[in-house]
Write a protein that holds these residues in place. Structure first.
Motif, PDB file in Angstrom:
ATOM      1  N   UNK A 434       4.001  13.315 -13.579  1.00 30.49           N
ATOM      2  CA  UNK A 434       3.762  11.987 -14.143  1.00 30.49           C
ATOM      3  C   UNK A 434       3.887  12.125 -15.650  1.00 30.49           C
ATOM      4  N   UNK A 435       4.917  11.509 -16.194  1.00 33.47           N
ATOM      5  CA  UNK A 435       5.081  11.498 -17.650  1.00 33.47           C
ATOM      6  C   UNK A 435       4.307  10.300 -18.174  1.00 33.47           C
ATOM      7  N   UNK A 436       3.345  10.558 -19.019  1.00 34.01           N
ATOM      8  CA  UNK A 436       2.480   9.487 -19.521  1.00 34.01           C
ATOM      9  C   UNK A 436       2.743   9.281 -21.001  1.00 34.01           C
ATOM     10  N   UNK A 437       3.213   8.106 -21.362  1.00 37.78           N
ATOM     11  CA  UNK A 437       3.415   7.792 -22.770  1.00 37.78           C
ATOM     12  C   UNK A 437       2.095   7.337 -23.384  1.00 37.78           C
ATOM     13  N   UNK A 438       2.053   7.261 -24.687  1.00 34.87           N
ATOM     14  CA  UNK A 438       0.830   6.885 -25.387  1.00 34.87           C
ATOM     15  C   UNK A 438       1.205   6.335 -26.754  1.00 34.87           C
ATOM     16  N   UNK A 439       0.186   5.914 -27.483  1.00 29.28           N
ATOM     17  CA  UNK A 439       0.394   5.455 -28.850  1.00 29.28           C
ATOM     18  C   UNK A 439       0.702   6.664 -29.746  1.00 29.28           C
ATOM     19  N   UNK A 440       1.629   6.500 -30.688  1.00 30.86           N
ATOM     20  CA  UNK A 440       1.935   7.564 -31.658  1.00 30.86           C
ATOM     21  C   UNK A 440       0.824   7.631 -32.712  1.00 30.86           C
ATOM     22  N   UNK A 441       1.067   8.291 -33.838  1.00 31.14           N
ATOM     23  CA  UNK A 441       0.020   8.422 -34.861  1.00 31.14           C
ATOM     24  C   UNK A 441      -0.332   7.079 -35.513  1.00 31.14           C
ATOM     25  N   UNK A 442       0.665   6.233 -35.715  1.00 31.00           N
ATOM     26  CA  UNK A 442       0.388   4.921 -36.314  1.00 31.00           C
ATOM     27  C   UNK A 442       0.002   3.929 -35.227  1.00 31.00           C
ATOM     28  N   UNK A 443      -0.893   3.017 -35.578  1.00 34.35           N
ATOM     29  CA  UNK A 443      -1.327   1.993 -34.625  1.00 34.35           C
ATOM     30  C   UNK A 443      -0.133   1.137 -34.192  1.00 34.35           C
ATOM     31  N   UNK A 444      -0.178   0.660 -32.974  1.00 35.11           N
ATOM     32  CA  UNK A 444       0.837  -0.241 -32.420  1.00 35.11           C
ATOM     33  C   UNK A 444       2.254   0.339 -32.400  1.00 35.11           C
ATOM     34  N   UNK A 445       2.343   1.654 -32.323  1.00 35.59           N
ATOM     35  CA  UNK A 445       3.659   2.287 -32.176  1.00 35.59           C
ATOM     36  C   UNK A 445       3.629   3.203 -30.955  1.00 35.59           C
ATOM     37  N   UNK A 446       4.576   2.987 -30.061  1.00 39.86           N
ATOM     38  CA  UNK A 446       4.790   3.904 -28.947  1.00 39.86           C
ATOM     39  C   UNK A 446       6.302   3.919 -28.754  1.00 39.86           C
ATOM     40  N   UNK A 447       6.872   5.106 -28.706  1.00 35.42           N
ATOM     41  CA  UNK A 447       8.331   5.209 -28.720  1.00 35.42           C
ATOM     42  C   UNK A 447       8.883   5.572 -27.353  1.00 35.42           C
ATOM     43  N   UNK A 448      10.186   5.368 -27.205  1.00 32.79           N
ATOM     44  CA  UNK A 448      10.910   5.774 -25.997  1.00 32.79           C
ATOM     45  C   UNK A 448      11.190   7.274 -26.060  1.00 32.79           C
ATOM     46  N   UNK A 449      10.987   7.962 -24.947  1.00 29.07           N
ATOM     47  CA  UNK A 449      11.356   9.383 -24.866  1.00 29.07           C
ATOM     48  C   UNK A 449      12.125   9.649 -23.584  1.00 29.07           C
ATOM     49  N   UNK A 450      13.384  10.062 -23.693  1.00 28.87           N
ATOM     50  CA  UNK A 450      14.124  10.462 -22.491  1.00 28.87           C
ATOM     51  C   UNK A 450      13.849  11.936 -22.176  1.00 28.87           C
ATOM     52  N   UNK A 451      13.300  12.211 -20.999  1.00 29.03           N
ATOM     53  CA  UNK A 451      12.950  13.585 -20.608  1.00 29.03           C
ATOM     54  C   UNK A 451      14.038  14.165 -19.724  1.00 29.03           C
ATOM     55  N   UNK A 452      14.458  15.372 -20.074  1.00 30.00           N
ATOM     56  CA  UNK A 452      15.541  16.039 -19.334  1.00 30.00           C
ATOM     57  C   UNK A 452      15.018  17.316 -18.689  1.00 30.00           C
ATOM     58  N   UNK A 453      15.350  17.487 -17.408  1.00 26.95           N
ATOM     59  CA  UNK A 453      14.938  18.693 -16.669  1.00 26.95           C
ATOM     60  C   UNK A 453      16.139  19.606 -16.445  1.00 26.95           C
ATOM     61  N   UNK A 454      15.944  20.882 -16.726  1.00 29.58           N
ATOM     62  CA  UNK A 454      16.986  21.879 -16.466  1.00 29.58           C
ATOM     63  C   UNK A 454      16.824  22.427 -15.037  1.00 29.58           C
ATOM     64  N   UNK A 455      17.954  22.855 -14.456  1.00 26.09           N
ATOM     65  CA  UNK A 455      17.892  23.576 -13.186  1.00 26.09           C
ATOM     66  C   UNK A 455      17.696  22.722 -11.941  1.00 26.09           C
TER      67      UNK A 455
END
Ligand code: ASC
Length: 556
Positions: A434-455
């Motif tokens: 389960x990839x869980x996103x969250x707020x970044x260091x600044x308030x009201x910011x949460x970014x997109x992250x594409x996660x890549x798995x090898x193998x």
């Protein structure tokens, strides 16, 4: 099978001067080409790349993105994970099987060398006698990337400085390594200040024109190896039918525009059934971050029009960068095609990975369950195989994060730790992440992250908003989840993945945004390494002395 063969390539990696966006710069390329040569093979073939490092002062490796490396984990091309970086002057032979037709690419996987331009396409056709489950008359391969004028060294130093210096947004978007920084192909249509490009067509930055015949079907293979940008691609007047994602067939669906995140690939079919007296724009624009970069453009050129005939209307408008509903509605249309392998009904282990932006002694980092990844000097594949317990942290990294962590707010305690532990997976167990996103260091910011798995490929069982909870489990899709090797987490959301740990090796799983990986945004999985008979010494030792010492000390 009978038709399978070895495809042999001899490559030199070197820096040279190049003008990807009409501004001269230094690129890291292969055999004098940027992007590097396209590898074209058939499913079942062996690809052999004899790679010589012609850089003056840096090691290098190449990762074959989307190729699972069954039985050849030492050829995965990840520095510190699957092999030692290849030293200047040395040659390393990558030898691996491409077992599944699809649209792939390759790229550097040491420091931020992918951002420096070390990438190219890798296309695997169906084996002889087999057919794709759709028809097309012609094909174009579009490798998308983003480009900075500042060198990658400069970027790396900035990211690991105190105070932190962010790389900013790209100067230019590139299609097959070509873009325009100081002019626009479409200036003619806008009242912006940029001037109309005056390209003669032979320049390194001239757009890669798509020459088509009317009333045909074309397959566009689109892959994104951007360092940062999430992209949206559209073609004026033409619908696209999505048929493949990350080397797996999907249930075909039609769209006007397509979101593509770094590390992903798609095939779409277009039919050239529009007014043949016109040409049409293909546009690529930034999404998910406030765009400061002009659209990347090229032209769909209907025969017999001149390629320089400008389309009748302006380029397709990229959807608003923060229209996440648009992104989600695209993502939620992707399902496995009929007959695709289905996920096991149950999982053996669930690992929940909280993604946070953090601080470490004043440095800015990304952390997973409060551990920011710093790779060790000894490749995991060798240290695990040989039981070198001092090579990396032996404790299992955290399986989850504290229940009371508020993913909607900046971290209460932003201080993180670094680590290089490995999630040791039981051979052939079913693992949920389960990839869980969250707020970044600044308030009201949460970014997109594409996660890549090898193998491995994984099934994407679902996406959701806020913090994942047990009641979300019932909504997971076990019927026709798409198989992929890259999955995005949306701001403040979660993504649920399932895979079977059936491939002996040490495998990176990380955010495909190059500066984020540099800042620690990844983990390492390993399984079944004791099942490997022999790991080629050249993957684990550098130079002849390394090989000699490995041989004399090898008690296995
Ligand atoms: O890692 C990142 O750092 C910056 C910003 O958060 C601080 O400048 C940004 O946009 C990132 O994605």
């Amino acid at each position: 099978s009978e038709g399978s063969k070895a495809r042999h390539y001899k490559w030199d990696v070197e820096y040279f001067f190049w003008s990807p966006d009409c501004v001269e710069n230094v690129v890291m390329g292969i055999n004098g080409q940027f992007p590097g040569p396209t590898i074209r093979a058939k499913a079942g073939d062996m690809v052999v790349v004899e790679l010589t490092n012609k850089l003056h002062t840096e090691g290098v490796v190449i990762h074959w993105h989307g190729i699972r490396q069954f039985g050849t984990p030492w050829a995965d091309g990840t520095a510190s994970i699957s092999q030692c970086a290849i030293n200047p002057g040395e040659t390393f032979i990558y030898r691996f099987k491409v077992d599944k037709a699809g649209t792939y690419f390759y790229h550097g996987h040491f420091g931020m060398q992918r951002s420096a331009g070390l990438y190219g396409s890798l296309i695997v056709d169906v084996e002889d006698g087999k057919k794709e489950p759709f028809h097309y008359d012609g094909e174009f391969d579009l490798l998308l990337s983003d480009w900075w004028h500042q060198s990658v060294h400069h970027q790396e130093v900035g990211l690991s400085s105190k105070p932190f210096r962010w790389i900013g947004e790209p100067q230019t978007l590139l299609i097959n390594g070509r873009g325009q920084y100081n002019c626009s192909l479409a200036a003619h249509y806008s009242n912006s200040s940029s001037s109309q490009c005056r390209l003669r067509g032979r320049e390194q930055c001239a757009p890669p024109i798509l020459h088509v015949l009317p009333n045909k079907i074309y397959r566009l293979r689109i892959a994104s190896t951007t360092a940062l940008a999430s992209l949206n691609l559209a073609i004026g007047n033409h619908k696209m039918v999505v048929v493949e994602a990350d080397g797996n067939y999907v249930q075909p669906f039609a769209v006007d525009d397509l979101d593509i995140y770094s590390g992903e690939s798609y095939s779409v079919l277009i039919t050239t059934n529009q007014d043949p007296s016109n040409n049409y724009w293909l546009s690529v624009g930034v999404r998910g971050r406030e765009p400061k970069t002009q659209q990347g453009l090229t032209i769909l050129n209907y025969h017999p029009n001149s390629a320089s005939k400008l389309p009748a209307s302006s380029p397709p408008v990229t959807p608003l960068w923060n229209d996440y509903n648009h992104s989600k509605s695209f993502t939620n249309k992707i399902f496995a095609s009929m007959g695709s392998p289905k996920p096991p009904r149950n999982y053996d282990r669930r690992i929940t990975l909280l993604n946070t932006q953090n601080k470490l002694n004043g440095y800015t980092k990304w952390a997973i369950n409060n551990v920011s990844l710093t790779l060790p000097p000894t490749p995991y594949l060798g240290s695990i195989k040989n039981g070198l317990r001092n090579a990396f942290n032996q404790e299992n990294p955290p399986e989850s994060f504290s229940n009371d962590y508020d993913v909607m707010k900046p971290p209460v305690n932003p201080n993180t730790t670094t680590g290089n532990g490995v999630y040791m997976l039981g051979m052939n167990t079913t693992v949920d992440v389960i990839l869980q996103n969250a707020n970044a260091l600044s308030a009201n910011v949460s970014e997109i992250h594409p996660w890549h798995l090898h193998g491995h490929d994984f099934w994407i069982l679902g996406y959701g908003e806020g913090k994942f909870s047990t009641k979300d489990e019932k909504k997971l899709n076990l019927k026709n989840p798409p198989l992929r090797n890259t999955a995005v987490i949306f701001p403040y959301g979660w993504t649920a993945l399932r895979f079977v740990a059936d491939n002996p090796g040490a495998w990176a799983f990380h955010c495909h945004i190059e500066p984020h990986l540099h800042m620690g945004m990844g983990v390492v999985f390993a399984e079944g390494i004791q099942h490997l008979n022999r790991i080629p010494l050249e993957a684990l030792a550098c130079g002849l002395t390394g090989k000699m010492l490995m041989t004399t000390n090898n008690h296995n």
